[in-house]
Design an enzyme around this catalytic site. Structure first.
Site, PDB file in Angstrom:
ATOM      1  N   ASN A 219      45.386  59.545  24.613  1.00  0.00           N
ATOM      2  CA  ASN A 219      45.469  60.957  24.212  1.00  0.00           C
ATOM      3  C   ASN A 219      44.400  61.352  23.203  1.00  0.00           C
ATOM      4  OD1 ASN A 219      47.246  59.088  22.768  1.00  0.00           O
ATOM      5  ND2 ASN A 219      47.719  60.815  21.448  1.00  0.00           N
TER       6      ASN A 219
ATOM      7  N   THR B 116      73.262  67.960  29.984  1.00  0.00           N
ATOM      8  CA  THR B 116      73.097  69.007  30.991  1.00  0.00           C
ATOM      9  C   THR B 116      71.611  69.294  31.196  1.00  0.00           C
ATOM     10  OG1 THR B 116      75.169  69.984  30.277  1.00  0.00           O
ATOM     11  CG2 THR B 116      73.705  71.394  31.579  1.00  0.00           C
TER      12      THR B 116
ATOM     13  N   HIS C  78      54.618  69.473  29.654  1.00  0.00           N
ATOM     14  CA  HIS C  78      53.730  70.406  28.946  1.00  0.00           C
ATOM     15  C   HIS C  78      52.275  69.956  28.898  1.00  0.00           C
ATOM     16  CE1 HIS C  78      53.314  68.675  24.725  1.00  0.00           C
ATOM     17  NE2 HIS C  78      54.338  67.966  25.142  1.00  0.00           N
TER      18      HIS C  78
ATOM     19  N   SER D 281      55.158  63.977  31.063  1.00  0.00           N
ATOM     20  CA  SER D 281      55.624  65.136  30.287  1.00  0.00           C
ATOM     21  C   SER D 281      55.119  66.419  30.951  1.00  0.00           C
ATOM     22  CB  SER D 281      55.050  65.026  28.876  1.00  0.00           C
ATOM     23  OG  SER D 281      55.496  66.085  28.081  1.00  0.00           O
TER      24      SER D 281
ATOM     25  N   CYS E 271      49.265  64.770  16.134  1.00  0.00           N
ATOM     26  CA  CYS E 271      50.250  64.269  15.165  1.00  0.00           C
ATOM     27  C   CYS E 271      49.542  63.806  13.903  1.00  0.00           C
ATOM     28  CB  CYS E 271      51.033  63.090  15.724  1.00  0.00           C
ATOM     29  SG  CYS E 271      51.167  63.084  17.497  1.00  0.00           S
TER      30      CYS E 271
ATOM     31  N   ALA F  97      58.524  63.238  26.996  1.00  0.00           N
ATOM     32  CA  ALA F  97      58.006  61.898  27.286  1.00  0.00           C
ATOM     33  C   ALA F  97      58.373  60.954  26.150  1.00  0.00           C
ATOM     34  CB  ALA F  97      56.499  61.943  27.479  1.00  0.00           C
ATOM     35  N   THR F  98      58.486  61.487  24.949  1.00  0.00           N
ATOM     36  CA  THR F  98      58.906  60.652  23.815  1.00  0.00           C
ATOM     37  C   THR F  98      60.264  60.027  24.127  1.00  0.00           C
ATOM     38  OG1 THR F  98      57.672  61.999  22.242  1.00  0.00           O
ATOM     39  CG2 THR F  98      59.490  60.694  21.352  1.00  0.00           C
TER      40      THR F  98
ATOM     41  N   GLN G  74      48.970  61.501  29.649  1.00  0.00           N
ATOM     42  CA  GLN G  74      47.669  62.171  29.669  1.00  0.00           C
ATOM     43  C   GLN G  74      46.920  61.964  30.985  1.00  0.00           C
ATOM     44  OE1 GLN G  74      46.470  64.233  27.356  1.00  0.00           O
ATOM     45  NE2 GLN G  74      47.966  63.891  25.730  1.00  0.00           N
TER      46      GLN G  74
HETATM   47  N1  PLP Z   1      52.329  59.896  25.110  1.00  0.00           N
HETATM   48  C1  PLP Z   1      51.138  60.484  25.016  1.00  0.00           C
HETATM   49  C2  PLP Z   1      49.918  59.754  25.441  1.00  0.00           C
HETATM   50  C3  PLP Z   1      51.040  61.796  24.525  1.00  0.00           C
HETATM   51  O1  PLP Z   1      49.849  62.387  24.436  1.00  0.00           O
HETATM   52  C4  PLP Z   1      52.223  62.458  24.134  1.00  0.00           C
HETATM   53  C5  PLP Z   1      52.158  63.818  23.556  1.00  0.00           C
HETATM   54  O2  PLP Z   1      51.390  64.081  22.644  1.00  0.00           O
HETATM   55  C6  PLP Z   1      53.451  61.804  24.279  1.00  0.00           C
HETATM   56  C7  PLP Z   1      53.460  60.521  24.768  1.00  0.00           C
HETATM   57  C8  PLP Z   1      54.742  62.487  23.933  1.00  0.00           C
HETATM   58  O3  PLP Z   1      55.016  63.500  24.860  1.00  0.00           O
HETATM   59  P1  PLP Z   1      56.121  64.619  24.558  1.00  0.00           P
HETATM   60  O4  PLP Z   1      55.417  65.708  23.824  1.00  0.00           O
HETATM   61  O5  PLP Z   1      56.619  65.059  25.901  1.00  0.00           O
HETATM   62  O6  PLP Z   1      57.192  63.972  23.760  1.00  0.00           O
END
Ligand code: PLP
Length: 376
Positions: A153, A236, A200, A198, A319, A69-70, A181
């Protein structure tokens, strides 16, 4: 070990792991190669794409897979700005976002600001909610994009994303929603032009995310190369990760009400087990209840984390936890250093049992009481 860190990541669903297994063990073909094996892998990816798209539940758009997602958020922000400027499509040069967004949004915006973007970071109320009147005052013809997350989050609050998208559209701006989230936990409201998710966080594998794009709002590519994903995102694709993401999304979509109700029951049980003396960080009603962010006067949450090593939980965001710095979200609520340091985030969901959660909460409460006695 009691796992209470569902906002950091979620356990992989057995269904997702099972769906991935053949694509790891035997079916190694490149999905972009024209061989029969390649076509089969490509077909499996298309099934997964449909599953993710269906779970996102928005109309008239498409899903592109990303590495996280980042990446999806970086792409959405930088690609939209690039498109507007480089192609001369627009004279708009302003992004409006919130102080409580994830670092993937805030840091990308700061980077863009370093390149000349006009950036507005709006404060939130002490309960973490955006004041829509404040947003209205910031919106005009100069705004290119409004970026607001669905579920926070760290504190779990739910922003009125549908309403925010309507307001953005009224001035001709686009709306980006970080739904990481919220996806699979609550319905994503209609309105956003770009949505990042995302795998995971929904019991899928790590290393894969997606950007949902409303037709016509596709950002300029961030990654250039082999032209995969309709030329929008080169690289890929991993059939295993895509298939795992698809299976997790399908499951989340089917179980959304059941999982939501389970999280609500767990929330009530957790509050009862923790007992008095705790304050909830963030709005009490406008929130996803699989996130319980609490603080207690005088408590050093890091000491509880160190003492209760059999419980996996977090201090603010995952983080921020390692850094020793108080989280930017808690500071945005107006919490002082001591209040932020006394805050704990408990995250639970589908595979959490009430028994283990109650046990963990009682132990956390006991550790807090022990600290209070020692420090008295
Ligand atoms: N945005 C939010 C609200 C998140 O909680 C996170 C992950 O901690 C991310 C973005 C980033 O997701 P990813 O781990 O897939 O890069």
């Amino acid at each position: 070990m009691i796992y209470l860190d569902y906002q950091a990541t979620t356990p992989v669903a057995p269904e997702a792991a099972k769906a991935m297994a053949p694509w790891i063990e035997e079916r190694f073909a490149n999905p972009h190669s024209p061989s029969r094996w390649g076509s089969e892998a490509a077909a499996a990816i298309e099934v997964a794409r449909k599953q993710v798209d269906k779970a996102i539940g928005l109309k008239a758009g498409s899903v592109a897979f990303t590495g996280s997602a980042t990446e999806a958020l970086n792409w959405a922000l930088k690609g939209t700005v690039e498109d507007a400027g480089a192609k001369g499509k627009s004279t708009r040069n302003r992004i409006v976002t919130l102080a409580t967004e994830h670092a993937a949004v805030l840091d990308s915006c700061e980077w863009l600001a370093g390149q000349g973007l006009d950036l507005t970071i709006l404060p939130v109320a002490p309960d973490g909610m955006l004041d829509l009147d404040l947003l209205a005052r910031e919106l005009d013809q100069r705004v290119l994009l409004v970026a607001v997350m669905l579920v926070n989050n760290e504190i779990g609050v739910i922003q009125p994303v549908g309403e925010i998208a309507r307001m953005a559209h009224d001035v001709g701006a686009l709306m980006l929603c970080d739904a990481v989230q919220g996806f699979g936990r609550i319905e994503i409201p209609r309105g956003p032009d770009l949505v990042a998710v995302s795998a995971h966080k929904i019991h899928g594998p790590k290393g894969i995310g997606a950007l949902w794009m409303h037709k016509g709002a596709e950002p300029a590519p961030l990654l250039h190369g082999g032209g995969q994903e309709r030329g929008l995102r080169s690289g890929t694709l991993s059939p295993a990760l895509c298939v795992g993401f698809g299976a997790a999304a399908k499951l989340a979509d089917e179980r959304i009400t059941r999982d939501y109700d389970h999280a609500e029951k767990l929330w009530t049980a957790a509050l009862r087990a923790l007992g008095d003396g705790w304050t909830i960080n963030g709005n009490f009603s406008q929130r996803y209840r699989g996130n319980l962010n609490i603080r207690r006067k005088g408590v050093d949450a890091a000491r509880i984390l160190a003492d209760e090593r059999q419980i996996a939980f977090s201090l603010g965001s995952a983080c921020a936890s390692g850094s020793g710095r108080p989280s930017h979200v808690l500071r945005a609520l107006g919490l002082d250093y001591r209040e932020a340091r006394s805050s704990i985030r408990l995250g639970f969901g589908r595979y959490t049992t009430q028994h283990e959660l109650v046990d963990a909460c009682k132990r956390i409460a006991a550790a807090a009481h022990a600290q209070e006695k020692l420090d008295a």
